[in-house]
Write a protein that holds these residues in place. Structure first.
Motif, PDB file in Angstrom:
ATOM      1  N   LEU A   3      38.611  40.137  49.761  1.00 63.08           N
ATOM      2  CA  LEU A   3      39.295  40.585  48.552  1.00 63.08           C
ATOM      3  C   LEU A   3      38.516  41.752  47.959  1.00 63.08           C
ATOM      4  O   LEU A   3      37.305  41.662  47.771  1.00 63.08           O
ATOM      5  CB  LEU A   3      39.381  39.445  47.531  1.00 63.08           C
ATOM      6  N   TYR A   4      39.226  42.825  47.691  1.00 69.99           N
ATOM      7  CA  TYR A   4      38.659  43.985  47.020  1.00 69.99           C
ATOM      8  C   TYR A   4      39.179  43.971  45.592  1.00 69.99           C
ATOM      9  O   TYR A   4      40.388  43.843  45.368  1.00 69.99           O
ATOM     10  CB  TYR A   4      39.108  45.283  47.695  1.00 69.99           C
ATOM     11  N   GLY A   5      38.286  44.094  44.618  1.00 67.90           N
ATOM     12  CA  GLY A   5      38.736  44.089  43.238  1.00 67.90           C
ATOM     13  C   GLY A   5      37.584  44.206  42.264  1.00 67.90           C
ATOM     14  O   GLY A   5      36.449  44.491  42.649  1.00 67.90           O
ATOM     15  N   THR A  12      42.875  40.953  39.389  1.00 68.02           N
ATOM     16  CA  THR A  12      41.875  40.428  40.317  1.00 68.02           C
ATOM     17  C   THR A  12      41.525  38.990  39.953  1.00 68.02           C
ATOM     18  O   THR A  12      41.395  38.132  40.834  1.00 68.02           O
ATOM     19  CB  THR A  12      40.606  41.305  40.311  1.00 68.02           C
ATOM     20  N   ARG A  13      41.401  38.710  38.667  1.00 65.88           N
ATOM     21  CA  ARG A  13      41.084  37.335  38.236  1.00 65.88           C
ATOM     22  C   ARG A  13      42.193  36.366  38.625  1.00 65.88           C
ATOM     23  O   ARG A  13      41.923  35.218  38.977  1.00 65.88           O
ATOM     24  CB  ARG A  13      40.821  37.289  36.731  1.00 65.88           C
ATOM     25  N   LEU A  19      42.478  31.811  44.859  1.00 68.74           N
ATOM     26  CA  LEU A  19      41.565  31.560  45.984  1.00 68.74           C
ATOM     27  C   LEU A  19      40.674  30.352  45.709  1.00 68.74           C
ATOM     28  O   LEU A  19      40.480  29.504  46.593  1.00 68.74           O
ATOM     29  CB  LEU A  19      40.712  32.805  46.256  1.00 68.74           C
ATOM     30  N   TYR A  20      40.123  30.279  44.502  1.00 69.33           N
ATOM     31  CA  TYR A  20      39.257  29.141  44.163  1.00 69.33           C
ATOM     32  C   TYR A  20      40.065  27.848  44.095  1.00 69.33           C
ATOM     33  O   TYR A  20      39.604  26.800  44.539  1.00 69.33           O
ATOM     34  CB  TYR A  20      38.517  29.391  42.854  1.00 69.33           C
ATOM     35  N   ALA A  65      48.831  41.566  42.815  1.00 70.10           N
ATOM     36  CA  ALA A  65      48.369  40.189  42.668  1.00 70.10           C
ATOM     37  C   ALA A  65      49.459  39.171  42.993  1.00 70.10           C
ATOM     38  O   ALA A  65      49.183  38.156  43.640  1.00 70.10           O
ATOM     39  CB  ALA A  65      47.833  39.971  41.254  1.00 70.10           C
ATOM     40  N   SER A  66      50.681  39.416  42.574  1.00 70.87           N
ATOM     41  CA  SER A  66      51.755  38.453  42.835  1.00 70.87           C
ATOM     42  C   SER A  66      52.009  38.295  44.327  1.00 70.87           C
ATOM     43  O   SER A  66      52.188  37.180  44.818  1.00 70.87           O
ATOM     44  CB  SER A  66      53.043  38.874  42.133  1.00 70.87           C
ATOM     45  N   ALA A  67      52.044  39.399  45.051  1.00 70.88           N
ATOM     46  CA  ALA A  67      52.264  39.343  46.502  1.00 70.88           C
ATOM     47  C   ALA A  67      51.106  38.638  47.193  1.00 70.88           C
ATOM     48  O   ALA A  67      51.309  37.824  48.106  1.00 70.88           O
ATOM     49  CB  ALA A  67      52.445  40.750  47.060  1.00 70.88           C
ATOM     50  N   ILE A  68      49.888  38.930  46.755  1.00 69.44           N
ATOM     51  CA  ILE A  68      48.712  38.288  47.345  1.00 69.44           C
ATOM     52  C   ILE A  68      48.750  36.787  47.094  1.00 69.44           C
ATOM     53  O   ILE A  68      48.555  35.981  48.014  1.00 69.44           O
ATOM     54  CB  ILE A  68      47.415  38.902  46.781  1.00 69.44           C
TER      55      ILE A  68
END
Length: 148
Positions: A3-5, A12-13, A19-20, A65-68
């Protein structure tokens, strides 16, 4: 996955939280917007828009962010998505998201270009028919009027 951010970025948060929550293993590379890290040729090769976050998952590169988060939830079968989406009914949610993203842009463009939105809606409704209500959010009344 990588992840780049920037942790200072709300987008990013949102991805970090997903992810967490999922418990996925990933590497994180901080992109300092103030130093122009998002304008380097290497970063622009990942995301030509130069925005964060960007997720690289094998050969897949995603930004927004939504797509990720949608990708992560789908990949890991996370409870972040309802079971019905995992069953293959995700297109409706994507269409709704795109409609919600496009609608204000279209309205602002119409107002900026033509002045008043209500002067623009009638020709759009005439030309596009029912599809126009999907795009513009306009509700066509039974008597042929419209409600913006």
């Amino acid at each position: 996955m990588k992840l780049y951010g920037d942790p200072g970025s709300g987008s990013t948060r949102r991805v970090l939280a997903a992810l967490y929550h999922i418990g996925a293993e990933f590497d994180f590379e901080q992109i300092d917007l103030f130093k122009g890290d998002n304008r380097t040729p290497e970063f622009l090769a990942l995301n030509p828009n130069g925005t964060i976050p960007v997720l690289v998952d094998g050969g897949t590169v995603l930004f927004e962010a939504s797509a990720i988060n949608f990708h992560l939830a789908e990949k890991f079968r996370s409870d972040l998505l309802p079971a019905v989406v995992h069953a293959g009914f995700m297109e409706t949610d994507i269409n709704a998201h795109m409609r919600d993203a496009i609608k204000p842009l279209l309205r602002n463009l119409c107002i900026k270009r033509f002045g008043r939105l209500d002067e623009v809606i009638a020709p759009i409704l005439f030309l596009a028919g029912p599809a126009a209500s999907y795009i513009t959010g306009t509700i066509i009344d039974a008597d042929g009027g419209y409600n913006v």
